[in-house]
Write an enzyme that holds these catalytic residues in place. Structure first.
Site, PDB file in Angstrom:
ATOM      1  N   HIS A 196      -3.789  -5.366   1.302  1.00 54.14           N
ATOM      2  CA  HIS A 196      -3.491  -5.641   2.717  1.00 54.14           C
ATOM      3  C   HIS A 196      -4.091  -7.155   3.009  1.00 54.14           C
ATOM      4  CE1 HIS A 196      -2.371  -1.588   4.068  1.00 54.14           C
ATOM      5  NE2 HIS A 196      -3.466  -1.147   3.327  1.00 54.14           N
TER       6      HIS A 196
ATOM      7  N   CYS B 286       0.864  -1.320  -0.004  1.00 61.26           N
ATOM      8  CA  CYS B 286       0.012   0.065  -0.076  1.00 61.26           C
ATOM      9  C   CYS B 286       0.923   1.219   0.109  1.00 61.26           C
ATOM     10  CB  CYS B 286      -1.082  -0.019   1.313  1.00 61.26           C
ATOM     11  SG  CYS B 286      -2.431   1.049   0.864  1.00 61.26           S
TER      12      CYS B 286
END
Length: 499
Positions: A441, A338
């Protein structure tokens, strides 16, 4: 103990704490798991949470990680009603505000305190919806109800309890010391009406002979009129995903294990991404801030961030850019997730000030041909698919405002399937295969992909580790130990449930 008849919401029990990290999240998870295992339909709830660890619900909303864990304990799929207000700090005095799963803007602390009352109707409506669906709702407070500076317009602790008119239990951590001062002092800071709804105290993490506490317990009850409901023992080797704090007590395994270092920058987010690595028997995982701490690393991970450009500037100020280049020259591996993935690229721009100063543009680390721009609409979704290089199956979730473009995307990591059936490529890998980046994630929780990651890093025979099964086993372990100290029947009595 018989509850007074004053409570309009007796099937709601609120767990408040004397301090942050007193054990509120664990207590709610334990109560939820105990009730669930006895066949009670129960849901967790937290009116207002402040955390950088978050989760994505099945419907694509964002809530605190702790409430997702508590939902799992209750045998439920996470829902935005379980945490209607989430604050994600992106500076020392400001946060992104998430309302019912969606970002509604950034707000300074002072402004938020003035706006809290406008959020209360949403909080109460979410609680009412849960109350209609479940036999019991177990609520987690935030911080401490004794924080006088936050009392006005409070929606997180006693302000909520007063509005819905529910009983309150206050928990304190005896392992820290001063537990009776914490409980008594907290009680004294409450108003008269608030004191009347405190139905019991819970002492958490006690080691030793509980009979030694009897005189002090009697003293506290005499002073307050409030009983000690349970003394929960210290539970060794318990693993439950963290609300926010990083577990710095890493267990070092054999020298033959893979050395993995996760960089801890000031606004690190979703560090629970690496719990599966930390628990794996073939991995020594350490969280580090200084590049010198990662000198023997096989894999360096750049995690998520709530303020990517600020954390990137910090990264460079600590000479991590030079350390990463040296690490790669010695055939080390680098993984960005991310915000960390965005940092690996050539540039990051924030034209509308989503995370900080509007118009700010920064040079990235330049390790991937990638250019990222932040946009107002945050991408929130759960995904599944497979790794394009190993065919390992994966699951994960996306929480990001950035959109990335560039040549690195021509070498994607994954083929993803979204809930609407659309397939797409995701992630990037460098030409030499040493650097990987992804927006996903939770991808390391996937057993097959975790094995393939270890193989990529040089482990010839990677062992299997079923992280999802392990999490459920740990929730049962928690419930087993807590139920020894606090019976199902006693919990049901608090909630006015028939057994």
């Amino acid at each position: 103990m018989t509850l007074p008849k004053m409570f309009k919401s007796p099937n709601t029990l609120m767990v408040q704490g004397t301090t942050s990290d007193a054990g509120k999240s664990l207590t709610v998870a334990a109560i939820g798991r105990i009730l669930y295992r006895h066949g009670v339909k129960v849901a967790p709830f937290k009116p207002q949470n402040m955390a950088l660890n978050s989760a994505v619900t099945a419907a694509g909303g964002e809530i605190g990680r702790a409430q997702a864990v508590q939902a799992l304990a209750c045998g439920l799929t996470a829902h935005v009603d379980m945490n209607p207000v989430l604050l994600k700090p992106n500076s020392d005095n400001g946060s992104q505000v998430i309302l019912l799963g969606k970002a509604v803007g950034n707000m300074k602390a002072g402004n938020f305190n003035r706006k809290k009352t406008t959020l209360l109707p949403h909080v109460l409506a979410a609680h009412q919806r849960l109350s209609k669906q479940y036999h019991a709702v177990v609520v987690e407070g935030a911080g401490s109800p004794a924080e006088i500076n936050l009392r006005q317009g409070d929606i997180a602790n006693m302000g909520f309890a007063e509005e819905v008119d529910c009983p309150v239990v206050i928990v304190a951590d005896i392992d820290r010391g001063g537990v009776y001062a914490h409980l008594y002092g907290t009680y004294l800071c409450l108003s008269d009406s608030e004191k009347k709804r405190v139905v019991g105290f819970v002492i958490n993490k006690f080691r030793g002979d509980q009979s030694l506490l009897a005189p002090a317990n009697d003293w506290l009850t005499q002073k307050t009129g409030v009983p000690i409901l349970a003394v929960i023992p210290y539970i060794p080797d318990l693993y439950i995903e963290a609300e926010d704090a990083i577990d710095t007590q890493q267990s070092t395994k054999s020298d033959e294990c893979l050395n993995v270092h996760v960089v801890v920058y000031p606004r690190i987010s979703n560090h629970t991404d690496f719990d599966a690595l930390r628990l794996h028997p073939q991995i020594n995982l350490t969280y580090v801030r200084n590049p010198q701490e990662a000198a023997d690393s096989d894999l360096i991970i750049l995690p998520g961030s709530k303020n990517v450009q600020a954390d990137l500037a910090w990264l460079k100020s600590q000479q991590w850019d030079a350390a990463l280049n040296k690490h790669l020259r010695y055939d080390g591996k680098v993984l960005g997730i991310c915000g960390g993935y965005q940092m690996l690229g050539k540039s990051l721009s924030d034209p509308q000030g989503i995370e900080g100063q509007a118009g700010l543009c920064s040079n990235g680390l330049g390790l991937l041909d990638l250019h990222t721009t932040l946009h107002p609409d945050k991408i929130l979704r759960n995904v599944s698919g497979h790794c394009l290089y190993t065919q390992a199956s994966i699951k994960g979730y996306e929480i990001h405002a950035g959109q990335s473009k560039g040549g690195a995307l021509n070498s994607p990591l994954f083929n993803l399937r979204h809930d609407n059936g659309v397939e797409c490529a995701e992630g990037a890998m460098s030409e030499d295969g040493q650097i990987k980046g992804t927006y996903l994630h939770g991808v390391l929780d996937s057993q097959e992909y975790l094995q393939s990651l270890l193989t990529w890093c040089g482990i010839a025979q990677a062992q299997t580790f079923d992280y999802e099964k392990y999490k459920l086993e740990q929730l049962d372990y928690l419930a087993d130990e807590v139920e020894k100290a606090w019976s199902f029947e006693a919990i049901c009595e608090l909630l006015k449930l028939s057994t």
